[in-house]
Design an enzyme around this catalytic site. Structure first.
Site, PDB file in Angstrom:
ATOM      1  N   HIS A  77       0.840  -1.198   0.000  1.00 22.24           N
ATOM      2  CA  HIS A  77       0.000   0.000   0.000  1.00 22.24           C
ATOM      3  C   HIS A  77       0.880   1.256   0.000  1.00 22.24           C
ATOM      4  CE1 HIS A  77      -3.799  -2.193   1.391  1.00 22.24           C
ATOM      5  NE2 HIS A  77      -2.847  -3.111   1.437  1.00 22.24           N
ATOM      6  N   ASP A 102      -6.544   5.328   1.175  1.00 15.90           N
ATOM      7  CA  ASP A 102      -6.605   3.901   0.901  1.00 15.90           C
ATOM      8  C   ASP A 102      -8.049   3.444   1.076  1.00 15.90           C
ATOM      9  OD1 ASP A 102      -6.205   1.041   1.034  1.00 15.90           O
ATOM     10  OD2 ASP A 102      -4.095   1.506   1.429  1.00 15.90           O
TER      11      ASP A 102
END
Ligand code: UDP
Length: 491
Positions: free
Chosen positions: A15, A121
């Site tokens: 990520h 995210d």
């Protein structure tokens, strides 16, 4: 006023890597950037990421951190992912609101400009909700494979069709048909790991993944790290629920392109990685690769989260050595189960493995993976099929052997072998004979040539998508135009 984008990734290597690349791309497009991480990861970035030290010196690029709510000493590995996720959702939520308020309430001349847009995210809807409450437009970014994301969206359809749930011990090779676009090849085993593990629909894990996935439809836009030619069918389905989807990958190639266009005069010759490393890269493998013949090395890495048993490690090791192939293997300090505090090597290595490894192998704790995959000596990648690794491999034209482990990796692995035809799927098996056979097959067997051809064709399509006028290039321009509009308050 310059638009100011707050980029907030989930604290995990894949990520961080893709979102830091997006952050730099946006910076190079003229925006101010704040990159928000957890204190735990920020500390590790300061220690290990050259990209962090480079970017933190730039005017208008700020790194900030908040607590993830866990004690410093606690490992943040895959086996503890739920704890980290819950802690973030429950403890960091109010810290994040305070953080946003501190930005919005400070005066414009304090040096840190006002945030006008959040790129968060997609697995952290709490952050989107906080920003929305404060009137900050939000775009979500899911860093996993688009094929798995569409599968999450289809959970209700699977249940309605009576294809899910299935009982423990059910035949995992049985087909499922309710995921549109995947009717002709998807099996139970290809569903995301929480689908495979949950035994009934009231399992809270399913609730979380579905709720998180659907939350992306509330955002102003949705970002995916892939390119049209790779995922066109899945993307057309995703667009039925998220019409404003920006498909702007492969981000690491987009960034390389933009940096070489814009910075070639000032930073030529720079070799440091663009990654948000949480471990120290061991670059000594690059000169070792230089000495190996073209296409002769198998690169082995199970990503940043996977934890295996010592027995599994030994099976892989025997398989690799017995295959007779050259190999470069990433053995993270915390790869082996129960050794999360830095002693990841097995206690004793049999002499035949020592000998085979010193003859043909090279072990590192963390590799400069993008550079490794781009190296001409690499012939194949044995991977857990994490999305970043799969994408990096595909766009380097390197075929894969997939040993999917958890989350989205099973679905990705099916796409690698069945849709893109750029790799082989090990399913869940990994005895030493299986490893030996599949490695030989992929490196020098009948499939090897075909896999290399398909992978090279995919790499070519990736290059087209990021070149001027390509699909990812154009979608990125559209994203930039949207973000620009947020400094007018009309986002
Ligand atoms: N990576 C790396 N060096 C290594 C192993 C992995 O730089 O030795 C990077 C890799 O390039 C990728 C990320 O770590 O960007 C792993 O992300 P992925 O989505 O593949 O898997 P995850 O770690 O999230 O399971």
């Amino acid at each position: 006023m310059v638009a100011h984008v707050l980029v907030f990734p989930f604290p995990a290597q894949g990520h961080l890597n893709s979102m830091l690349k997006l952050a730099e791309l946006l910076y190079l497009s003229g925006f101010h950037i704040t990159f928000l991480t957890t204190e735990y990861d920020h500390h590790r970035l300061c220690l290990h990421s050259p990209a962090h030290s480079r970017l933190s010196r730039l005017p208008g690029f700020w790194f900030r951190s908040i607590s993830d709510g866990l004690p410093d000493q606690q490992p943040r590995s895959a086996s503890r992912l739920i704890e980290l996720y819950n802690s973030l959702t429950h403890n960091s939520s109010s810290l994040f609101r305070d953080f946003l308020n501190s930005n919005l309430s400070q005066s414009q001349d304090a040096g840190w400009s006002r945030i006008t847009c959040l790129v968060v995210d997609g697995v952290m809807p709490f952050a989107m909700d906080a920003a929305t409450d404060l009137g900050i437009p939000t775009i979500t970014f899911r860093t996993s494979s688009p094929c798995s994301i569409w599968t999450y969206f289809c959970l209700p359809k699977l249940v309605e069709a009576g294809e899910y749930p299935f009982p423990e011990g059910a035949d995992l090779d049985e087909r499922v048909y309710a995921v549109s676009g995947m009717e002709s090849f998807l099996r139970r085993r290809d569903l995301p790991s929480c689908f495979r593990e949950a035994r009934d629909v009231s399992d809270p894990r399913l609730d979380v993944v579905y709720m998180v996935t659907v939350s992306t439809t509330r955002a102003k836009g949705f970002i995916l790290n892939t390119f049209e030619a790779m995922d066109s069918t899945v993307l057309s389905h995703i667009r039925t629920v998220c019409p404003t989807t920006y498909v702007i990958g492969p981000l690491h190639c987009m960034l390389q392109n933009m940096r070489s266009r814009m910075l070639s005069n000032t930073q030529s010759g720079e070799t440091s990685s663009n990654s948000a490393n949480l471990w120290q890269e061991d670059r000594s493998c690059l000169p070792w690769l230089d000495k190996q013949p073209k296409g002769s090395v198998l690169y082995v890495s199970f990503g940043s989260f996977t934890v295996i048993t010592n027995e599994d490690l030994m099976e892989f090791w025997h398989g690799l050595v017995n295959s007779g192939q050259r190999f470069l293997w990433v053995i993270r300090p915390d790869l082996v189960n129960g050794v999360e505090d830095g002693e990841g090597q097995p206690t004793s290595v049999p002499p035949e493995l020592e000998a085979g490894t010193s003859e043909r192998g090279y072990l590192v704790a963390w590799a400069p993976q993008e550079e490794v995959l781009a190296h001409p000596s690499i012939g194949c990648f044995l991977t857990h099929s994490g999305w970043n690794s799969s994408l990096e491999s595909a766009v380097s034209g390197v075929p894969m052997i997939c040993w999917p482990f958890f989350a989205d990796q099973h679905t990705t692995s099916r796409f690698v072998s069945e849709v893109w035809k750029i790799g082989l799927d090990m399913k869940d098996k990994h005895g030493r004979e299986i490893v030996e056979t599949i490695v030989r097959d992929a490196m020098e067997g009948e499939s090897a040539q075909e896999l290399r051809r398909s992978a090279a064709a995919m790499a070519e399509k990736a290059r087209e998508s990021i070149a001027e006028g390509g699909s990812s290039y154009l979608d990125f321009q559209t994203l930039v135009r949207y973000i620009k509009s947020t400094d007018q308050g009309d986002g």
